[in-house]
Each structure stands twice: as C-alpha cells, then as structure tokens.
Design a protein around this motif. Structure first.
Motif, PDB file in Angstrom:
ATOM      1  N   ASN A  63       0.778  -1.232   0.000  1.00 44.46           N
ATOM      2  CA  ASN A  63       0.000   0.000   0.000  1.00 44.46           C
ATOM      3  C   ASN A  63       0.809   1.280   0.000  1.00 44.46           C
ATOM      4  O   ASN A  63       0.369   2.284  -0.547  1.00 44.46           O
ATOM      5  N   PRO A  64       2.015   1.304   0.577  1.00 44.95           N
ATOM      6  CA  PRO A  64       2.793   2.548   0.450  1.00 44.95           C
ATOM      7  C   PRO A  64       3.219   2.826  -0.984  1.00 44.95           C
ATOM      8  O   PRO A  64       3.517   3.963  -1.326  1.00 44.95           O
ATOM      9  N   PHE A  65       3.242   1.801  -1.820  1.00 46.59           N
ATOM     10  CA  PHE A  65       3.791   1.989  -3.157  1.00 46.59           C
ATOM     11  C   PHE A  65       2.734   2.145  -4.242  1.00 46.59           C
ATOM     12  O   PHE A  65       2.929   2.900  -5.195  1.00 46.59           O
ATOM     13  N   PRO A  91      -0.244   3.640  -4.507  1.00 45.94           N
ATOM     14  CA  PRO A  91      -0.733   4.981  -4.866  1.00 45.94           C
ATOM     15  C   PRO A  91       0.324   5.817  -5.577  1.00 45.94           C
ATOM     16  O   PRO A  91       0.004   6.600  -6.465  1.00 45.94           O
ATOM     17  N   GLN A  92       1.582   5.638  -5.198  1.00 46.45           N
ATOM     18  CA  GLN A  92       2.648   6.434  -5.816  1.00 46.45           C
ATOM     19  C   GLN A  92       2.761   6.115  -7.296  1.00 46.45           C
ATOM     20  O   GLN A  92       2.910   7.008  -8.128  1.00 46.45           O
ATOM     21  N   ALA A 150      -0.172   7.516  -9.147  1.00 51.34           N
ATOM     22  CA  ALA A 150      -0.141   8.969  -9.290  1.00 51.34           C
ATOM     23  C   ALA A 150       0.918   9.429 -10.277  1.00 51.34           C
ATOM     24  O   ALA A 150       0.861  10.548 -10.778  1.00 51.34           O
TER      25      ALA A 150
END
Lengths: 309, 292, 386
Positions: free
Chosen positions: C207-209, C211-212, C215
């Motif tokens: 999950n930390p990655f 969205p990046q 985007a």
C-alpha cells in the motif's frame, strides 16, 4: 580454582580433540570445528542469560560484527590475522558496550526486545552497506593466512582459540565478578541493598558476552570463508538461545552440550530426511518435557544432585 | 504530499494497524496472563490463513464461514497443545517454554507442508468487498475499510469481556496473583487453557482476515511473530488498549516510513520499538513489575 | 564344500561387480523447507526425474547414478557446511542446485576450495559468472542482464515512454534494475524512468507503493517482483483498478502457471512476463515427452516451471562426465566449457569464457482463455540469448 576432577576432565577432552584428525575423517574434523565455534558462541551468551539472568534476543549482532570485521579486515584490507582477529573482538565488545549501556536500563522482556531491536539494526547495516559487507550476496572469498587454509590446521587453530576463550570465561564466571552476577540474577533488589551497582554489573556482563560472541563470529567467518547477513538475523540469535536453553543455563558446561547436541541434531536430521523439522521438533519436545533443566539436568539426576533452585 | 495521498496513507496505516492488532491482541493476552513467550503465534496466524483457504477454495464455503473455521481450528490446536503438553511446563523455568514453542513451530511447519504442500495459494476477497469506494478526493479499497471496522469491534469486545465480566475479572486476577486465585477456589488451569485458546484463536482470525490481501506461502509466519512482539512491547505488556495504540503506532510508522524513507523499510518496526523503549522503558502503558 | 565354493564365487563376483559398478554420486541442494520450498521442492522433483531417466537407460558410463539430496535451508553458511559434507563424507563427484544468490555464491566458494564442480541451476546473481567466476563453477539458470535486456526490448516493442521501475531492494532487484537501465538506450531510447520504487524483500504490504505508481502517470511498469510479492501486489492493487491503463513488464517469472493457476480470475490484465516452462506448451516432441514424464511423476499435468531447471542441471552434469569419460573434477570442468546439450526447451551451450549456459525463457502477455479458469500466455515467444 576449579576442582581437580574438572581440570582432569577438561584436559582429557582437549587431548581427545587434539587426536581427532588422526582418525582420518575430514567430515568429523569439520563438524567438530563447527561445534567448537557454536559452543563458544553459546557460552558467551550464557554469561548474560545463565549467570546474569538477562535474556538477550539479539546476541547474533556481536557474532556478526566479529565475523564481518575479521573477514573484511583480512580480505578487503589485507590485514594480518594477528591484528584482524583482536580488532574484530574489540569492535564486537565495543558495540556491545554501547548497546548494553542502553539496554541495561530495562529489565526482563523489555530488555530482551531492546537487544533484538539493536541486533536488527546491525543486520540492517550489514544488508544495506553493500560496498563493505557485500549485502545479501554475502562476503565470500575470505582470505585466510596460508597456514590456516588446511582444514586440520584450522581445526587446531579453533581448538586452541576456543580452549583459551573457555578457560578465560571460566575464570570470569567463577571470579568475584561472576558470583556477583549470580547474586544480581537471584535477587536484583537485595544485591542492590548490599552495595552492588547492579546496572554496571549487567553492563559489564553484556560487554563480556559481546566480546566473546565476536570471537566466535570471527572464527565462524574464517571457517566458512564467508559472512552472510543471515548470521546477523534474529533467527541466528534464536538458535544460540535455544542452544543455551537446551544444554541448561545454570551450569557452566550446559551451553557447550546444548550447542553440540543442537548442531549435530540439525546436521544429522538433514542427512536423513527433508522432514528434518519434524524429527528435530519431536526430539526437542521430548527433551523439554522430560528434562526441564536442560540436558545438564540429566547429568545431575544421575549424580543424584537434584534440581538446583 | 497531497491531501489525497496523505489521507490514503493514513487510511492504509490504519487498516494495517487493525489487521496487526487482531493478531497481536492474542499474543498480548497469552503473554500477559500466562507469561509464555509463544513463538508459535506466527505459525498459528499462518494456519489461520491456510484453513480459510481450504474452507473457501476447496470446500467452496463463504468467506465468513472460513473465518469462523480458522478461529475454531486454531482454538482446537491450541487447546490440544496446552492441555497435553504446555501445562507441564508452567511451574518450570520460564525460558523452557520458549524452547517448547520453538519445537511447536518446527512441527507445525512440517505439518503445514504435509497438509497443504509447498505451493503458494491465494484467497479471494469476500463477495462485495473486493472493490473500492470512491469518496471523490480519494478512493479506498472496500476490504481495508472492513478491517478498519472489525479491528475496533474486536478491541471493544475484548475490553468489555476483560473489564466488565466476571470471567474477565478472573483473567485479570490471574495476571496478578495465580496462587491467591487458586486459593479462592478458581480453576486456574482452566483459566490458563481458556486464555491460551482464545489468544490463539485470535491469531487464526488475524490470519484468515489477512489472507485475501497476501500470498499464502510457507514462511509467512516468520515476520509476523516479530511484528506482533514489537506491537505488544510498545503498548506495554498485558495492556490491551496498549496493544491497540501500539498497533496504531506500528501501522502509521510503517506506512509513512515506507513512503518517506524506503531505505529504512526493513528496520522501521525496530526503530519504532527502540524509540518507545528508550523513552518509556515499560512500553507506552506498561507498568514496572514488582519483584521478578 | 560346494556351499563354501558357492559363497566364495558369489563374493568374488560381487567384489568384481562392485569395483566396476561403483556408482556416480551427484549431490543436489535445494530449499526443501521454509519460504524457498515453493521453488526448491519442484526443482528437486525435476532433478529426481532426470536421475530416474538416466538410470533407466543404463546409467552414466555404465555406472548407476546416485543422487544425494539435502535441504539448503536458504542459509548460506549452513549450505556451505552441507556441501562440504556432501563432498567429504558422501563423496559426491559433482554438486548441482542452490536457489538464493547468496547460497549460490557460498556453494561456489566451496566448489573453489574443494575443487569440485558446482552447477548453479537457479541462482541468478551476475557475480557468479563475473567477479566470482572460477574454474569449477557453472550456471545453467538465466541471469539479470539477460532478463533486463529482454524487458527493455519489450518496452521498445510496446512503445512505452514513461516507466515506473519497481524492484525489490536486494541484490536480485538491484541487478535487474541495472540490467534494464543498461539495455533501455538500445531498444527504447525515448523511454524514461519517471519513478523508481524499491519495496523490501519479503514485503507483504504494498500500500505505500501502489498509490505512488498510480499517481506518477506511467504507461509502463518494469518490475522484478516475483512470486508472493506479485500476488500480494495484485490483491492489493486490483481493487483500485491499477492494471487498467498500465503495462506491467516483469522479469520475475510471473507468467508461470504457479501464479496464473493460483490467481485465476484475480490475475490482472496488461501483464507481460516470462517463465522457464509452460506445461501447456511444448516446443517439440522431446519437450512434450519431458512434460508427460514430469506430469506422471507429480500426478498432475499442471507442472511447475522449476522442475525443468533441476532436470537440466543433471543432464549437463551427466553429459560432461560422458564427454570427459571421467569423474575427475578438472576433466568435468573442461568438458562443460563449450558443451552443448539438447534440453526439453532447445539446444543449450555453455560459454567457455563465462561458464554461463544460454538458457532462454518463454515471454508473452497473459490473456484470458475461454473455458479455462486461469490465464495463459499467448502469443508465446521463446527468447534465448545468442
């Protein structure tokens, strides 16, 4: 001064070991070298666990620091062994001193978990500092002095180093310092009342344990001609703790027996079956249920001494 | 970081925290009451995930039946281990219980290999929770929203159980003084068995709830056990709301830390624990113990 | 009297047979427990299949081939000890296997010290055939430079211009990243890596990655996320529609049936990847024969790719011994250099300079097939280094 019978027994053991290479089995010599290294590692931990009563979950950190330092100095910087090995022990002891300074402010499980945190930081450094440690590819191709390149010579080198180290640990553990550690273990508060600086004692024990652990690590890295981050991971710390518990943490020789038994069990079960975890697990289960004092407890039962409280 | 990103990461941190709390609360219960360092807790989590796989994929049952099956399965396994083996070690040297649980891990890992083989498996999302909710400025996965609801529900249920019921009072008393409790006529062995069973069932539930989001592979027990211990210690041993807060700290630190400082990913939980223990040596809510 | 004579005769015959028929011992080490077992157990099965086949056709130089198998536990120091044990106690003539790169390098070191040939069948670290190369180590697995090269070629082929590089933060991931970057100018000079993210090895929470990446607006992802990492990424990214508009080019063998067969409907669109083996596709009759034999051994037609690698290792070992007509390590090493064999997936040759075999992989997009619960690769292209 240890009892006469102990001195004789130790001398006999050392003599038998010295004669081992004559039996001609390369594998037996290699296996015994490994057992001796783990025995030293376990003994070093027991200074903290058995004598001081402080469980550490992060002892592999000092093992790894000793191992990596010696390996790096020998290989990358071309230092002679006579400088590299003491430097490794010194650095391991130094880091243990720094880490121990913070850890002894806590007790029991919190102490243990903090040692784990620091150890995992050491692992993280070993992992990420790839240029120096080789990262997760490991530091392979460690250069040994030509004299030690032969497995028999390395066996004798390990035997002598470990024997001296064990003798030193014996002296430490049975000195006034060692007895004070036991007092701290048995009753921290009371020890404080009689004027013992318990925090400083525990710190000293931590440092001693780290230094000797580093020595074991140095021997390990040279034996394997490589150091790997797996040997700094918490599973390595767990394994050496299991060795101590298995052998019996309330006796000096317990960890030696525990290290030998666990390592040999792991090697032999792997030879016989891919289901070695089941075999090993069952054996450990039986031992722990039948001998809650560890394997040394078995010896004590034969001697009729009963359980030491 | 934009508002959208921040909200998203905060939400993910919360969802991670809730999943971890469910597993860690079980460990906290066992550790708090029994003082047993249950190394096998991670393995219980793994079994929970594998059980729901079998129940939903091989037997075609709905997801929530699977969760119950995991809870029940782990409860049975834990009860058998506790009654048959572990209870013989209560009076002995504490650390031997660690050795015992280590042996359990070895045995259960091979048992898993024999039952499920070494392939990797996948569990699907429960029907209706596999999509995402569009809130305009941010899109949130449904399943994680679900976890953010379940986590606090379990926390509240445990709190009510421990704080408001007689059984809970007994459990709290067992933490303080086992002998007195026995002297008062309480069946302490049964309390211990119940605690170990419920705590392990929670690990099973945690594993089942984690299953839709991760690959099921041998070895998935290894990292979980460390992370659970960290959460329990940060919160303060034996303190349930401590574990909840500890889990929240863990979730946010890991989530934001991975985004902002990816080089430190491997050691973030340990750094967190270090920071907490240096400032509060008994965890955030823990109390120094009297005597030993 | 007759009885004694009979005993003596049998004894003499036995002795004569024994000395002439002393078996050839091949050591095999793969992870059989823990996280690596997913790969090691199938690899060992392929290894065993090869042993059985060779013994069925009369062995090696008329001698029986005996396999001595051990768990390498994915621990380099333990693997190092175990390999020494295979050599000094079990007296193996050659060793094959390894999975993790660190284990492979540790085993290579033992091979160097003990002067016994080691054929690395799975480890991919480029070091093994470059700075850590020595006389007695060989590799029949692919490596990161080749995978990176193919991935860059695919970037060019699909005319992707804005890339997100997603690699695991350890030796393999970093090597693969380097391999891709090295080859990009050659195949896709207009492509730029806009974002590089490195999840940790063993990460379960992406999950930390996710969205990046979403985007960043990339049209393609180049990735080495393998096995459970890819599966977890898919489970976590799919609800957000991650794969709808982005091409995922992976060197992590996620086109294998182990992944496709497990993810089934969850397997995402727009994935192009590689695999060593596809049980549903045979290059030729001999390939099909191998697949059928493996299917019979494992009890299912849907066989895992890793078995092929274990199988090839044995065949190379045996071919070298037969060419050298000897079990002497130096002779075997000499024979392996430049040795060409016929494998199920085609002809393989070991480069005499780098000790690397030019094993290829199947590359292609993963598409839905009517009537099948799992995705399959179509079209299938076998890409092999020159």
């Amino acid at each position: 001064m240890p009892r006469r019978s102990y001195l004789i027994a130790s001398a006999v053991v050392v003599l038998l070991l010295a004669l081992l290479p004559l039996a001609g089995s390369r594998h037996a010599v290699d296996l015994t070298t490994e057992v001796m290294i783990y025995a030293l590692f376990a003994l070093s931990l027991n200074v903290l666990v058995g004598y001081t009563g402080n469980v550490s979950f992060g002892h592999a950190a000092y093992f790894a620091i000793g191992g990596y330092t010696c390996a790096i100095l020998l290989t990358t910087h071309g230092w002679p062994l006579v400088l590299a090995m003491p430097a490794a022990v010194l650095l391991a002891g130094l880091v243990a001193g720094v880490v121990g300074f913070f850890c002894v402010r806590l007790t029991q499980i919190y102490f243990a978990m903090l040692t784990l945190a620091f150890a995992m930081l050491v692992w993280g450094v070993a992992f990420k500092w790839k240029e120096v440690t080789g990262g997760d590819d490991g530091l392979t191709g460690v250069k040994l002095p030509a004299m030690l390149a032969n497995h028999v010579n390395y066996f004798y080198f390990t035997l002598v180093s470990v024997a001296i180290a064990i003798a030193a640990l014996w002296v430490i553990c049975h000195s006034a310092f060692g007895l004070t550690l036991v007092a701290v273990r048995e009753n921290n508060v009371r020890a404080g009342f009689i004027g013992v600086d318990t925090r400083r004692m525990r710190w000293a024990a931590f440092t001693v344990a780290g230094a000797f652990g580093g020595l074991a690590g140095a021997l390990f890295g040279m034996y394997h001609r490589g150091m790997y981050i797996e040997n700094a991971f918490w599973t390595e710390s767990a394994q050496v703790l299991i060795m101590v518990l298995l052998g019996g943490l309330y006796s000096f020789v317990g960890p030696i027996i525990g290290a030998a038994v666990l390592h040999l069990l792991q090697v032999f079960t792997n030879q016989y079956t891919p289901y070695w975890p089941t075999v090993l697990g069952l054996i450990l289960l039986v031992i722990v249920l039948v001998l809650p004092d560890g394997l040394v407890g078995l010896v004590n039962r034969f001697k009729g001494r009963g359980r030491r409280s | 970081m934009t508002t959208t990103m921040f909200t998203l990461n905060a939400f993910y941190g919360l969802a991670l925290a809730m999943n971890m709390f469910i597993i860690a609360s079980g460990l906290n219960l066992i550790f708090g009451v029994l003082r047993v360092i249950n190394f096998a807790h991670g393995m219980f989590y793994m079994f929970g995930a594998y059980i729901i796989f079998t129940v939903t994929k091989s037997w075609g049952a709905p997801f929530f039946v699977g969760v119950l099956a995991s809870a029940a399965g782990l409860a049975v396994i834990a009860l058998v281990i506790e009654r048959l083996l572990l209870r013989h070690l209560y009076g002995k040297e504490h650390l031997m219980q660690l050795l015992f649980t280590f042996a359990v891990v070895l045995l259960m890992s091979d048992a898993a290999k024999m039952i499920w083989g070494t392939d990797q498996y996948s569990v699907g999302y429960p029907a209706g929770l596999g999509g995402a909710v569009n809130l305009g400025f941010v899109v949130l996965p449904q399943y994680q929203l679900f976890l953010c609801v379940v986590g606090p529900l379990i926390a509240i249920a445990m709190w009510l159980l421990v704080d408001k019921t007689r059984a809970g009072r007994i459990v709290r008393a067992a933490t303080q003084d086992r002998e007195m409790l026995a002297a008062l006529g309480v069946n302490v062995p049964m309390v211990y068995a119940a605690v170990f069973t419920i705590g392990s069932a929670l690990a099973g539930v945690g594993g089942a709830l984690a299953a839709p989001r991760v690959a099921l592979v041998p070895g998935m027990d290894a990292t979980i056990i460390n992370e659970c211990f960290i959460i329990v210690i940060i919160g303060g041993l034996g303190h349930m709301w401590g574990s909840f807060v500890g889990a929240l700290a863990f979730g946010f630190v890991v989530q934001f830390g991975t985004v902002w400082a990816p080089n430190w990913q491997d050691v973030l939980p340990y750094l967190l624990m270090l920071a907490v223990l240096i400032v509060r040596p008994w965890g955030l809510f823990g109390q120094p113990e009297s005597g030993r | 009297m007759r009885f004694t004579a009979a005993i003596l005769a049998v004894g003499a015959l036995g002795a004569a047979t024994a000395s002439a028929q002393e078996p050839i011992r091949i050591g095999a080490m793969y992870p059989l427990t823990g996280g690596g077992a997913v790969y090691g157990v199938p690899a060992m099965a392929g290894h065993q299949l090869a042993i059985e086949e060779i013994n069925a056709r009369g062995g090696v130089m008329g001698r029986k081939l005996v396999s001595v198998e051990r768990d390498d536990k994915m621990n380099p120091a333990a693997a190092s000890s175990t390999m020494k044990e295979l050599i000094t106690k079990d007296k193996v003539h050659i060793v094959v296997g390894g999975l993790a790169s660190s284990v492979g390098l540790a085993m290579s070191e033992v091979a160097k010290q003990e002067k016994v040939v080691y054929i690395a069948t799975i480890p991919k670290t480029i070091q093994m055939t470059t700075d850590k190369l020595h006389r007695h180590v060989f590799r029949t697995a692919s490596h990161t430079d080749f995978e990176g090269d193919t991935m860059a070629m695919l970037v060019g082929k699909h005319k992707l211009t804005k890339l997100c590089q997603l690699q695991l933060d350890y030796a393999y991931g970093n090597d693969l990243e380097a391999g891709v970057l090295k080859a990009l100018p050659k195949y896709a000079p207009n492509a730029k890596v806009a974002l590089t993210l490195k999840p940790k090895l063993g990460a379960t929470d992406f999950n930390p990655f996710i969205p990046q990446v979403m985007a960043a607006g990339c049209d393609g992802v180049v990735s080495g996320l393998w096995g459970p990492h890819f599966v977890s990424w898919v489970k976590q990214a799919k609800p957000l529609g991650f794969f709808d508009k982005i091409k995922w080019i992976s060197g992590g063998e996620i086109a294998s049936h182990e992944i496709a067969g497990e993810l089934k409907d969850d397997y995402p669109d727009n994935v192009i990847s590689n695999t060593y083996e596809l049980w549903y596709h045979a290059q030729d009759a001999s390939h099909k024969a191998f697949q059928e034999a493996l299917a019979k051994k494992l009890g299912t037609p849907e066989t895992p790719q890793w078995a092929l690698l274990g199988y090839i290792g044995v065949h190379y070992a045996v071919a070298a011994m037969e060419k050298a007509k000897s079990t002497d390590s130096d002779a075997i090493a000499g024979a392996l250099e430049g040795l060409t064999i016929k494998s199920p997936v085609g002809t393989l040759t070991i480069d005499p300079k780098t000790h690397q075999a030019n094993i290829g992989q199947f590359w292609g997009p993963m598409v839905k097939k009517p009537g099948r619960a799992y995705r399959m690769m179509d079209p299938i292209e076998y890409i092999q280094p020159k």
